[in-house]
Structures are given as structure tokens and as C-alpha cells.
Design a protein around this motif. Sequence first.
Motif, PDB file in Angstrom:
ATOM      1  N   HIS A 173       0.912  -1.240  -0.028  1.00 33.87           N
ATOM      2  CA  HIS A 173      -0.150   0.106   0.152  1.00 33.87           C
ATOM      3  C   HIS A 173       0.953   1.299  -0.026  1.00 33.87           C
ATOM      4  O   HIS A 173       0.604   2.216  -0.722  1.00 33.87           O
ATOM      5  CB  HIS A 173      -0.836   0.235   1.133  1.00 33.87           C
ATOM      6  CG  HIS A 173      -1.934  -0.823   1.087  1.00 33.87           C
ATOM      7  ND1 HIS A 173      -2.567  -1.759  -0.063  1.00 33.87           N
ATOM      8  CD2 HIS A 173      -2.368  -1.922   2.397  1.00 33.87           C
ATOM      9  CE1 HIS A 173      -3.337  -2.547   0.126  1.00 33.87           C
ATOM     10  NE2 HIS A 173      -3.264  -2.707   1.579  1.00 33.87           N
ATOM     11  N   VAL A 174       2.133   1.209   0.639  1.00 36.24           N
ATOM     12  CA  VAL A 174       2.919   2.353   0.720  1.00 36.24           C
ATOM     13  C   VAL A 174       3.472   2.325  -0.726  1.00 36.24           C
ATOM     14  O   VAL A 174       3.465   3.711  -1.054  1.00 36.24           O
ATOM     15  CB  VAL A 174       4.065   2.165   1.783  1.00 36.24           C
ATOM     16  CG1 VAL A 174       5.353   3.050   1.430  1.00 36.24           C
ATOM     17  CG2 VAL A 174       3.550   2.062   2.896  1.00 36.24           C
ATOM     18  N   LYS A 175       3.996   1.523  -1.309  1.00 29.47           N
ATOM     19  CA  LYS A 175       4.157   1.636  -2.716  1.00 29.47           C
ATOM     20  C   LYS A 175       3.256   1.945  -3.754  1.00 29.47           C
ATOM     21  O   LYS A 175       3.696   3.146  -4.597  1.00 29.47           O
ATOM     22  CB  LYS A 175       4.584   0.181  -3.260  1.00 29.47           C
ATOM     23  CG  LYS A 175       6.148   0.145  -3.555  1.00 29.47           C
ATOM     24  CD  LYS A 175       6.532  -1.238  -4.267  1.00 29.47           C
ATOM     25  CE  LYS A 175       7.696  -1.694  -4.312  1.00 29.47           C
ATOM     26  NZ  LYS A 175       8.107  -3.166  -4.666  1.00 29.47           N
ATOM     27  N   TYR A 176       2.074   1.665  -3.572  1.00 33.80           N
ATOM     28  CA  TYR A 176       0.724   2.106  -4.301  1.00 33.80           C
ATOM     29  C   TYR A 176       0.701   3.765  -4.063  1.00 33.80           C
ATOM     30  O   TYR A 176       0.502   4.556  -5.143  1.00 33.80           O
ATOM     31  CB  TYR A 176      -0.403   1.181  -4.028  1.00 33.80           C
ATOM     32  CG  TYR A 176      -1.555   1.902  -4.750  1.00 33.80           C
ATOM     33  CD1 TYR A 176      -2.154   1.954  -6.041  1.00 33.80           C
ATOM     34  CD2 TYR A 176      -2.559   2.856  -3.799  1.00 33.80           C
ATOM     35  CE1 TYR A 176      -2.829   2.384  -6.710  1.00 33.80           C
ATOM     36  CE2 TYR A 176      -3.705   3.390  -4.337  1.00 33.80           C
ATOM     37  CZ  TYR A 176      -3.627   3.300  -5.855  1.00 33.80           C
ATOM     38  OH  TYR A 176      -4.921   3.737  -6.082  1.00 33.80           O
ATOM     39  N   ILE A 177       0.657   4.173  -3.014  1.00 34.10           N
ATOM     40  CA  ILE A 177       0.307   5.277  -2.688  1.00 34.10           C
ATOM     41  C   ILE A 177       1.610   6.540  -3.319  1.00 34.10           C
ATOM     42  O   ILE A 177       1.180   7.372  -4.003  1.00 34.10           O
ATOM     43  CB  ILE A 177       0.282   5.750  -1.072  1.00 34.10           C
ATOM     44  CG1 ILE A 177      -1.026   5.049  -0.515  1.00 34.10           C
ATOM     45  CG2 ILE A 177       0.283   7.286  -1.030  1.00 34.10           C
ATOM     46  CD1 ILE A 177      -2.101   5.685  -0.810  1.00 34.10           C
ATOM     47  N   LEU A 178       2.773   6.021  -3.161  1.00 36.57           N
ATOM     48  CA  LEU A 178       3.959   6.906  -3.539  1.00 36.57           C
ATOM     49  C   LEU A 178       3.768   6.752  -5.167  1.00 36.57           C
ATOM     50  O   LEU A 178       3.959   7.768  -5.772  1.00 36.57           O
ATOM     51  CB  LEU A 178       5.123   6.251  -3.310  1.00 36.57           C
ATOM     52  CG  LEU A 178       5.550   6.308  -1.776  1.00 36.57           C
ATOM     53  CD1 LEU A 178       6.688   5.470  -1.120  1.00 36.57           C
ATOM     54  CD2 LEU A 178       5.547   7.920  -1.117  1.00 36.57           C
ATOM     55  N   GLY A 225      -3.684  10.776   0.416  1.00 39.88           N
ATOM     56  CA  GLY A 225      -2.569  10.010   0.328  1.00 39.88           C
ATOM     57  C   GLY A 225      -1.605   9.971   1.542  1.00 39.88           C
ATOM     58  O   GLY A 225      -0.984   8.967   1.960  1.00 39.88           O
ATOM     59  N   LEU A 226      -1.238  11.009   2.089  1.00 38.16           N
ATOM     60  CA  LEU A 226      -0.319  11.535   2.946  1.00 38.16           C
ATOM     61  C   LEU A 226      -1.036  10.921   4.436  1.00 38.16           C
ATOM     62  O   LEU A 226       0.030  10.504   5.359  1.00 38.16           O
ATOM     63  CB  LEU A 226      -0.054  13.050   2.861  1.00 38.16           C
ATOM     64  CG  LEU A 226       0.796  13.349   1.634  1.00 38.16           C
ATOM     65  CD1 LEU A 226       0.572  15.145   1.811  1.00 38.16           C
ATOM     66  CD2 LEU A 226       2.112  12.869   1.700  1.00 38.16           C
ATOM     67  N   LEU A 271       0.560   4.427   8.085  1.00 33.32           N
ATOM     68  CA  LEU A 271       1.296   3.254   7.811  1.00 33.32           C
ATOM     69  C   LEU A 271       2.658   3.418   8.444  1.00 33.32           C
ATOM     70  O   LEU A 271       3.446   2.447   8.296  1.00 33.32           O
ATOM     71  CB  LEU A 271       1.132   2.947   6.457  1.00 33.32           C
ATOM     72  CG  LEU A 271      -0.062   2.576   5.885  1.00 33.32           C
ATOM     73  CD1 LEU A 271       0.069   2.378   4.302  1.00 33.32           C
ATOM     74  CD2 LEU A 271      -0.476   1.258   6.257  1.00 33.32           C
ATOM     75  N   GLY A 272       3.348   4.668   8.982  1.00 28.99           N
ATOM     76  CA  GLY A 272       4.362   4.885   9.672  1.00 28.99           C
ATOM     77  C   GLY A 272       5.482   5.351   8.355  1.00 28.99           C
ATOM     78  O   GLY A 272       6.681   5.002   8.562  1.00 28.99           O
ATOM     79  N   ASN A 302      -0.681  -5.419  -6.505  1.00 26.24           N
ATOM     80  CA  ASN A 302      -0.196  -4.250  -6.676  1.00 26.24           C
ATOM     81  C   ASN A 302      -0.367  -3.188  -5.643  1.00 26.24           C
ATOM     82  O   ASN A 302      -0.122  -2.031  -5.647  1.00 26.24           O
ATOM     83  CB  ASN A 302      -0.560  -3.671  -7.879  1.00 26.24           C
ATOM     84  CG  ASN A 302      -0.375  -4.705  -8.913  1.00 26.24           C
ATOM     85  OD1 ASN A 302       0.870  -5.147  -9.193  1.00 26.24           O
ATOM     86  ND2 ASN A 302      -1.427  -5.309  -9.669  1.00 26.24           N
ATOM     87  N   GLY A 303      -1.038  -3.492  -4.473  1.00 29.29           N
ATOM     88  CA  GLY A 303      -1.346  -2.591  -3.502  1.00 29.29           C
ATOM     89  C   GLY A 303      -2.704  -1.601  -4.028  1.00 29.29           C
ATOM     90  O   GLY A 303      -3.232  -1.956  -4.795  1.00 29.29           O
ATOM     91  N   GLY A 304      -3.235  -0.892  -2.773  1.00 31.76           N
ATOM     92  CA  GLY A 304      -4.307  -0.140  -2.815  1.00 31.76           C
ATOM     93  C   GLY A 304      -5.549  -0.908  -2.420  1.00 31.76           C
ATOM     94  O   GLY A 304      -5.503  -2.146  -2.326  1.00 31.76           O
TER      95      GLY A 304
END
Length: 393
Positions: free
Chosen positions: A89-94, A119-120, A126-127, A341-343
Motif C-alpha cells: 500500500h505504501v508503494k501504491y500511494i507513492l 495519500g499522505l 502506515l508509518g 499491486n497494493g491499494g
Amino acid sequence: MLNSSCVSLKIKNGLKCVKAQQSAQKKKQTSPPLHSPARSRYSGVAPFQSPLIVSGEVPTTNSATSHSLSRQSPVSTIRRMGELKIEKHVKYILSVEKRKDDFVSVVMEHLRLNGAYWGLTTLDILGKLDAVDQDEVVSWVMQCQHESGGFGGNIGHDPHMLYTLSAIQVLALFDKIEVLDIEKVSNYIAGLQNDDGSFSGDMWGEVDTRFSYIAICSLAILHQLDKINVERAVKYILSCQNLDGGFGCTPGAESHAGQNFCCVGALAITGSLHHVDKDLLGWWLCERQVKSGGLNGRPEKLPDVCYSWWVLSCLIMIDRVHWIDNEKLVKFILDCQDKENGGISDRPDDAVDVFHTYFGVAGLSLLEYPGLKAIDPAYALPVEVVDRIFVSK
Ligand code: 3PZ
Ligand code: ZN
């Protein structure tokens, strides 16, 4: 006419009692009381006046059969309910943050400041907020400000309350409220209050309890609530509560989950929750849970991950979160993940987006899913950010 409305009210009150009894029984059997800061802050006291709970306090009881999750017992919980794919999820948001010209971004162009907040805040829960360039974001946010003091959804766009709150929230995440001309922003917001206590969204005047929430939340964060008539604002919000216990966007308008969050959140922030019938409202809210464990926004509608936030935040603020099955809701949200893929999507197997990723993660945070920062149900910001704003000043 008078009779029929009395009858329906009686029926509802009868059902409400049954529900309350069932819930009380359920609670006795399975659910220990929770004492986390996110859950207790709004039990009748205005948080900006006197926060009662010390951050970091942990539940005193915890058992394997408990419906409530605990940040302290990750292994058994995850084994039972499935796993949140935090890294994905971190990867997806970025990745969404970087892709500025694809379809999603074109759709989102006019509400980019809202998107940045979603997003932020997700990254922070998520730290991983340190994965973004703070100075770059703050500088871009400030370029979205209009000379009136309000913010637009992107650089050069017209100002609106909707984006002004997101701007303030993003700056709060980074502890950068001080870059704001507080006088100017708060005058913009206060200037949108009407004589009846309601708020318009911008100079064109559309009135909605969403804007009451935005004004009250923004001004509370800026310590400027005295710029508006809080008493009239509260009175207006209360006039939007329906006989079914829920709130609408204007007096008499149909109850809707999103509107409930706005009204209950605004009442929580102003320390006015004692004015509402919490059992009746709690009944409307817990009726939103459907078979799959997900929550819907209105009777007869499909469940949607974003309602996990709108409904759950209200239940916590009025101290009735044990009226729904927390564990089934966690499972529903986890089932909406794109595990490759996250999200997170609105419901299982749909396409993911930043909005539902945020509300899914925020919902799991309210449910005390292990490994997530606690989020405040009224301000929709991490509890540590809210504490920084109110406890240290
Ligand atoms: C979505 N908006 O009108 S929108 C939003 N919805 O700007 C953002 N649950 O199609 C995203 N539905 C996805 N990324 C959806 C924000 C809506 C809410 C639509 C939605 C969510 C079910 C149908 C209204 C705060 C701010 C705005 C809203 C609610 C709360 C859309 C459709 C609508 C919108 C944007 C994109 C991709 C994302
Ligand atoms: Zn949704």
C-alpha cells in the motif's frame, strides 16, 4: 397524520430497545471495554478544552475471543483475519503521487489537494510519511492558496472550503501550521457562516452540513473557533437530525452516512454530543452493516469500504462501536485489497483508488488493527498529530 408518525417512532424505539439489549448481551459475552485515546476522547468533553486520556494507554483486558483487536497482539489477530499488505500500500500511494498525467490524475486534477490529504494521511498511519519530500509538498500546498485566504484544489483553481480543510490537515501532518497566515485563512472560513448558523462552501453559497464540519474542524485546528458563532452552528447541525436518528445535509434531507460523520464530528469537536440521542443514532448506524461484514451508506445500498470510516467514526464518537461486528468488518476491508499491486477498492475485486485506500486503512486504524497508528475519529488525523495541536499548547 400525527398518529402515523407517533406509531413509526414507537416501532423504532421498540426496535432500538431490542437492538440495545442484543448489543448489551453481545458485549457481555465477547467484548471487553476499550480505553484507547481514539475511542474515549469524545465521551462528552470538548477535546481542545481538556483531553482526558493519556496517549499510549492500553486496553486492560484482552482475550482471544474478543471482537476488538489490539495493537498489542498482532500475531493471533493476523492469523485469524488475514493480513494488511502494508508495504504494497505504501508503494501504491507513492506511485500515484508520482504519476501526474495518467487517467486517475486527470480525473483528480481539480481535487488534488484532497488527494494529497488522503495519500499522505495513509502514509502517516502506515508509518511512512518520511518517504515524501516534506518541503516540496508544503511549498505546493501554499501555492494552492488564493488571495481570499481560501485554498483551491490545485494551483490556480478557485478557493473552496473543501480544499481549505485539506490544506490545513496536510500542514498539520507535517507540523507546519506556522507557515499559514492564520488570521487570513480563519477569516475566509468564518466569513462563510450564515445568519442561521449554517455554512456555505464558497462565495456561491451552497449550504451543507459538510461545510459546518469543515469550518469547525479547520478553526479548531487553528485555535480560532471564537471567530464564529459556535452556538448557532451547533443549533443548525442539530436541526438536520431526522426522526430515524441520522443526519442529512440540510434540515429535512435524507440521512446519509457521510453526513453523519460531518455532523457528529462537528458536535464532538465543539463538545456538544450530549444534545443527541445516542441510542437512536447508534441504531441507524449499526443497521448499516450487511451480511458480508461491510457497511453501506443508506438502507438497501451495497457496502463500500469508505463507509467503514463514515459509520465507524460516528459509532466510536458516541461510544457504540460494540454494536457492530468489528471482526467481520476487518475481514471485509482486507478482502478489498489488491494483494499484488497494493491499494484498496470500494468492494472486493473492484479497481483500487487512493480514496478507498485511505478510508480502508483509516477504518482498520479505528478498529485497532495491529501495526497502524491510531487515527482520531473527529479530526481524521493521526492521534499524535491531534495531541501535538491540543495538548502541547
Ligand atoms: C470518489 N469524490 O466526486 S469525487 C472520490 N468518490 O471527487 C475519489 N465511493 O471516480 C476517488 N463512490 C474515488 N481516488 C471515488 C471523491 C466523491 C467520492 C466516489 C465514490 C466513493 C463510492 C461512487 C465525493 C470527500 C470528497 C469527495 C467525495 C466524498 C468525500 C470518481 C468519482 C467521484 C469522485 C472522484 C472520482 C473515479 C478517488
Ligand atoms: Zn466509497
